[in-house]
Write a protein that holds these residues in place. Sequence first.
Motif, PDB file in Angstrom:
ATOM      1  N   GLU A 145      11.857 109.350  51.120  1.00 41.85           N
ATOM      2  CA  GLU A 145      11.016 110.479  51.526  1.00 41.85           C
ATOM      3  C   GLU A 145      10.284 111.083  50.326  1.00 41.85           C
ATOM      4  O   GLU A 145       9.175 111.598  50.445  1.00 41.85           O
ATOM      5  N   GLY A 146      10.916 110.996  49.152  1.00 42.37           N
ATOM      6  CA  GLY A 146      10.300 111.496  47.921  1.00 42.37           C
ATOM      7  C   GLY A 146       9.155 110.628  47.430  1.00 42.37           C
ATOM      8  O   GLY A 146       8.395 111.040  46.540  1.00 42.37           O
ATOM      9  N   VAL A 147       9.029 109.423  47.970  1.00 43.59           N
ATOM     10  CA  VAL A 147       7.878 108.544  47.676  1.00 43.59           C
ATOM     11  C   VAL A 147       6.780 108.768  48.716  1.00 43.59           C
ATOM     12  O   VAL A 147       5.600 108.815  48.397  1.00 43.59           O
ATOM     13  N   VAL A 148       7.204 108.921  49.977  1.00 41.56           N
ATOM     14  CA  VAL A 148       6.250 109.091  51.080  1.00 41.56           C
ATOM     15  C   VAL A 148       5.397 110.342  50.881  1.00 41.56           C
ATOM     16  O   VAL A 148       4.170 110.309  51.029  1.00 41.56           O
ATOM     17  N   ALA A 149       6.035 111.461  50.520  1.00 37.87           N
ATOM     18  CA  ALA A 149       5.338 112.755  50.449  1.00 37.87           C
ATOM     19  C   ALA A 149       4.184 112.769  49.444  1.00 37.87           C
ATOM     20  O   ALA A 149       3.036 113.063  49.818  1.00 37.87           O
ATOM     21  N   PRO A 150       4.412 112.438  48.154  1.00 36.57           N
ATOM     22  CA  PRO A 150       3.302 112.520  47.194  1.00 36.57           C
ATOM     23  C   PRO A 150       2.212 111.479  47.425  1.00 36.57           C
ATOM     24  O   PRO A 150       1.025 111.761  47.226  1.00 36.57           O
ATOM     25  N   GLU A 151       2.598 110.269  47.859  1.00 34.22           N
ATOM     26  CA  GLU A 151       1.603 109.219  48.048  1.00 34.22           C
ATOM     27  C   GLU A 151       0.662 109.543  49.224  1.00 34.22           C
ATOM     28  O   GLU A 151      -0.549 109.314  49.145  1.00 34.22           O
ATOM     29  N   THR A 152       1.233 110.072  50.314  1.00 36.50           N
ATOM     30  CA  THR A 152       0.396 110.444  51.466  1.00 36.50           C
ATOM     31  C   THR A 152      -0.608 111.516  51.056  1.00 36.50           C
ATOM     32  O   THR A 152      -1.799 111.424  51.356  1.00 36.50           O
ATOM     33  N   ALA A 153      -0.119 112.534  50.350  1.00 39.42           N
ATOM     34  CA  ALA A 153      -0.978 113.656  49.956  1.00 39.42           C
ATOM     35  C   ALA A 153      -2.051 113.223  48.958  1.00 39.42           C
ATOM     36  O   ALA A 153      -3.211 113.635  49.065  1.00 39.42           O
ATOM     37  N   ALA A 154      -1.679 112.388  47.991  1.00 36.77           N
ATOM     38  CA  ALA A 154      -2.641 111.969  46.960  1.00 36.77           C
ATOM     39  C   ALA A 154      -3.798 111.188  47.567  1.00 36.77           C
ATOM     40  O   ALA A 154      -4.973 111.418  47.234  1.00 36.77           O
ATOM     41  N   HIS A 155      -3.493 110.265  48.472  1.00 44.48           N
ATOM     42  CA  HIS A 155      -4.550 109.460  49.087  1.00 44.48           C
ATOM     43  C   HIS A 155      -5.406 110.289  50.031  1.00 44.48           C
ATOM     44  O   HIS A 155      -6.628 110.100  50.091  1.00 44.48           O
ATOM     45  N   ALA A 156      -4.776 111.207  50.771  1.00 44.09           N
ATOM     46  CA  ALA A 156      -5.541 112.082  51.668  1.00 44.09           C
ATOM     47  C   ALA A 156      -6.485 112.961  50.863  1.00 44.09           C
ATOM     48  O   ALA A 156      -7.658 113.142  51.232  1.00 44.09           O
ATOM     49  N   ALA A 157      -6.003 113.506  49.736  1.00 46.15           N
ATOM     50  CA  ALA A 157      -6.841 114.373  48.894  1.00 46.15           C
ATOM     51  C   ALA A 157      -7.978 113.591  48.255  1.00 46.15           C
ATOM     52  O   ALA A 157      -9.130 114.050  48.231  1.00 46.15           O
ATOM     53  N   GLY A 158      -7.658 112.396  47.749  1.00 47.95           N
ATOM     54  CA  GLY A 158      -8.684 111.578  47.104  1.00 47.95           C
ATOM     55  C   GLY A 158      -9.800 111.203  48.055  1.00 47.95           C
ATOM     56  O   GLY A 158     -10.971 111.126  47.672  1.00 47.95           O
ATOM     57  N   THR A 159      -9.456 110.979  49.323  1.00 53.49           N
ATOM     58  CA  THR A 159     -10.456 110.603  50.326  1.00 53.49           C
ATOM     59  C   THR A 159     -11.209 111.831  50.845  1.00 53.49           C
ATOM     60  O   THR A 159     -12.429 111.808  50.981  1.00 53.49           O
ATOM     61  N   ALA A 160     -10.472 112.916  51.120  1.00 50.40           N
ATOM     62  CA  ALA A 160     -11.100 114.128  51.667  1.00 50.40           C
ATOM     63  C   ALA A 160     -12.089 114.749  50.688  1.00 50.40           C
ATOM     64  O   ALA A 160     -13.006 115.474  51.103  1.00 50.40           O
ATOM     65  N   ALA A 161     -11.931 114.460  49.382  1.00 53.61           N
ATOM     66  CA  ALA A 161     -12.859 115.001  48.374  1.00 53.61           C
ATOM     67  C   ALA A 161     -14.288 114.519  48.615  1.00 53.61           C
ATOM     68  O   ALA A 161     -15.254 115.139  48.127  1.00 53.61           O
ATOM     69  N   GLY A 195      -3.103 101.469  42.973  1.00 59.34           N
ATOM     70  CA  GLY A 195      -2.552 100.868  41.755  1.00 59.34           C
ATOM     71  C   GLY A 195      -1.657 101.788  40.960  1.00 59.34           C
ATOM     72  O   GLY A 195      -0.710 101.341  40.307  1.00 59.34           O
ATOM     73  N   GLY A 196      -1.955 103.099  40.999  1.00 49.79           N
ATOM     74  CA  GLY A 196      -1.142 104.045  40.238  1.00 49.79           C
ATOM     75  C   GLY A 196       0.317 104.019  40.648  1.00 49.79           C
ATOM     76  O   GLY A 196       1.213 104.284  39.825  1.00 49.79           O
ATOM     77  N   ALA A 197       0.593 103.687  41.921  1.00 48.76           N
ATOM     78  CA  ALA A 197       1.973 103.666  42.412  1.00 48.76           C
ATOM     79  C   ALA A 197       2.766 102.510  41.799  1.00 48.76           C
ATOM     80  O   ALA A 197       3.981 102.620  41.615  1.00 48.76           O
ATOM     81  N   ILE A 198       2.095 101.392  41.492  1.00 47.71           N
ATOM     82  CA  ILE A 198       2.798 100.201  40.970  1.00 47.71           C
ATOM     83  C   ILE A 198       3.469 100.529  39.640  1.00 47.71           C
ATOM     84  O   ILE A 198       4.664 100.277  39.447  1.00 47.71           O
ATOM     85  N   THR A 199       2.714 101.127  38.700  1.00 51.17           N
ATOM     86  CA  THR A 199       3.287 101.436  37.383  1.00 51.17           C
ATOM     87  C   THR A 199       4.311 102.557  37.478  1.00 51.17           C
ATOM     88  O   THR A 199       5.294 102.562  36.748  1.00 51.17           O
ATOM     89  N   SER A 200       4.071 103.520  38.377  1.00 50.65           N
ATOM     90  CA  SER A 200       4.997 104.650  38.513  1.00 50.65           C
ATOM     91  C   SER A 200       6.369 104.171  38.962  1.00 50.65           C
ATOM     92  O   SER A 200       7.401 104.606  38.433  1.00 50.65           O
ATOM     93  N   ALA A 212      10.398 100.705  47.876  1.00 55.13           N
ATOM     94  CA  ALA A 212       9.646 101.837  47.322  1.00 55.13           C
ATOM     95  C   ALA A 212       8.144 101.553  47.333  1.00 55.13           C
ATOM     96  O   ALA A 212       7.345 102.419  47.719  1.00 55.13           O
ATOM     97  N   LEU A 213       7.761 100.340  46.926  1.00 52.63           N
ATOM     98  CA  LEU A 213       6.338  99.980  46.884  1.00 52.63           C
ATOM     99  C   LEU A 213       5.751  99.914  48.294  1.00 52.63           C
ATOM    100  O   LEU A 213       4.635 100.401  48.537  1.00 52.63           O
ATOM    101  N   THR A 214       6.485  99.321  49.235  1.00 46.42           N
ATOM    102  CA  THR A 214       5.998  99.241  50.623  1.00 46.42           C
ATOM    103  C   THR A 214       5.824 100.635  51.210  1.00 46.42           C
ATOM    104  O   THR A 214       4.815 100.930  51.862  1.00 46.42           O
ATOM    105  N   ALA A 215       6.811 101.520  50.958  1.00 46.74           N
ATOM    106  CA  ALA A 215       6.726 102.899  51.454  1.00 46.74           C
ATOM    107  C   ALA A 215       5.532 103.616  50.836  1.00 46.74           C
ATOM    108  O   ALA A 215       4.792 104.338  51.524  1.00 46.74           O
ATOM    109  N   ALA A 216       5.315 103.407  49.527  1.00 52.20           N
ATOM    110  CA  ALA A 216       4.202 104.067  48.837  1.00 52.20           C
ATOM    111  C   ALA A 216       2.859 103.597  49.384  1.00 52.20           C
ATOM    112  O   ALA A 216       1.973 104.411  49.695  1.00 52.20           O
ATOM    113  N   PHE A 217       2.685 102.280  49.514  1.00 52.76           N
ATOM    114  CA  PHE A 217       1.402 101.737  49.980  1.00 52.76           C
ATOM    115  C   PHE A 217       1.121 102.138  51.433  1.00 52.76           C
ATOM    116  O   PHE A 217      -0.011 102.500  51.779  1.00 52.76           O
ATOM    117  N   THR A 218       2.151 102.082  52.282  1.00 54.46           N
ATOM    118  CA  THR A 218       1.955 102.423  53.695  1.00 54.46           C
ATOM    119  C   THR A 218       1.645 103.909  53.854  1.00 54.46           C
ATOM    120  O   THR A 218       0.789 104.297  54.655  1.00 54.46           O
TER     121      THR A 218
END
Length: 492
Positions: free
Chosen positions: A282-298, A57-62, A92-98
Amino acid sequence: MNILYMVIGVILGVFVGVLPGLGGANGVAILLPLTFAMSPVSAIIMLSSIYWGALFGGAITSILFNIPGEPWSVATTFDGHPMAQKGRAGEALTAAFTSSFFGAFVAVLLITFMAPIIAQFALRFGPAEFFAVYLLTFCSFVGMGKEPPSKVIAAMMLGFALATVGIDTVTGQLRLTFDSVELLRGFDFLVAVIGLFGVGEILLTMEEGLAFRGKSAKINAKVVFQTWAQLPKYWATALRGALVGCWMGITPGGATPASFMSYGLAKKFSKNGRNFGNGEMEGVVAPETAAHAAGTAALLPMLTLGIPGSPTAAVLLGGLLIWGLQPGPLLFIEQKDFVWGLIASLYLSNLVGLIVVLTTVPWFAAILKIPFSIIAPVILVICAVGAYTVANASLDIVYMLGFGVIGYLFKKLNYPLAPLVLALVLGDQAEAAFRQAMLVSEGDLTVFYSNWLVGTIVTLALIMLVWPMYSYVMDRVRGRSDADGVEHGAST
């Protein structure tokens, strides 16, 4: 029923992620009391799905409104919002969610295969080893955090002080109760978290006078497939972001620094690095991939060692303790159904989350058209209900408001909340492990160097603790040598 809880959790999570003033940690904290009547498996599935949805959801408002619904979504605004302004919001939204889906999937694979190995290894841990791991967790926040170490330590010390309020479980003495009967049971971490995150954020937002202005968006199948056709070009960026996210999730870095680190690395290595900030996918793909990986790996250190890698994992840890489950290596032996039920749900809820956000973006974007003067009181009421239901005590609502003021002051003074929450949740356990180690060794501190395992962990923790001081001294020395070089050149 568990699949139904999962879908409800994802939808609630997206709602929480879209609303500035709520967040993953606070959404889980507020809704945690609703799960008390459920079985632990159903409850953790619903709560982890809420967290999942909040990450999405954070990606939608961003992207649509340039308002980060979550701290880790800030980096997504850099290129996501310019894409929306150019009429490419759907892309942008499709790239972020995927990308989020991919990052989380990599992290769940890591949990699936690494958790049993780490749990098996952790069975060798005694009180000294557990205290060493707690110490490493606390020192990592000092050594690896972006905030000034003095502020991190101050926040942590306040958390430790709040964790000691009540009756000492070893000696039975009263601590920091000031002859007050109400303080005998101490502060419930859940009430504190609801106040610090929820009420504090609302107070800050009210002061800033938030107004929503942004682009509308609708994702159709054509845009989704066109975007998916472009995404394989960025496989290296996505993989790098997933690895950065997993590392920052397991160590107490968290999703926010992971998203910024991944964005910075993508900008450095990309052919189009100079165009970052103007609407690069690419500037959307990078932070979204890392944020979700970090949130899950925690969740990996939380399940295997009982040590959360993020504020939300700390809230989930508190939930496990409320349900009578002790996170740690024995959890994999005594509660196999619970652990593997949770891991199986992570795969499914990731997929459900992707489908939900791709189909419901216009609905959640419309929420931001509701005036904040209406949303804020609703959130406050939800916070108050959540705080009251923890112990059915109206005094907890007063505590919640008090913690809300503390959260507001922390944000105004740029003090980090995560170390305070971590100390509040883990303070009792760290103290118990230390005292058990002291009882076993008859007060001999060398027990923390009694074998290679505990000695290595304690040494790492101490290095983390002094690292900022070492960096500061080295920077001063370098600065002085540079200045001397300039003076020498000028005199020559």
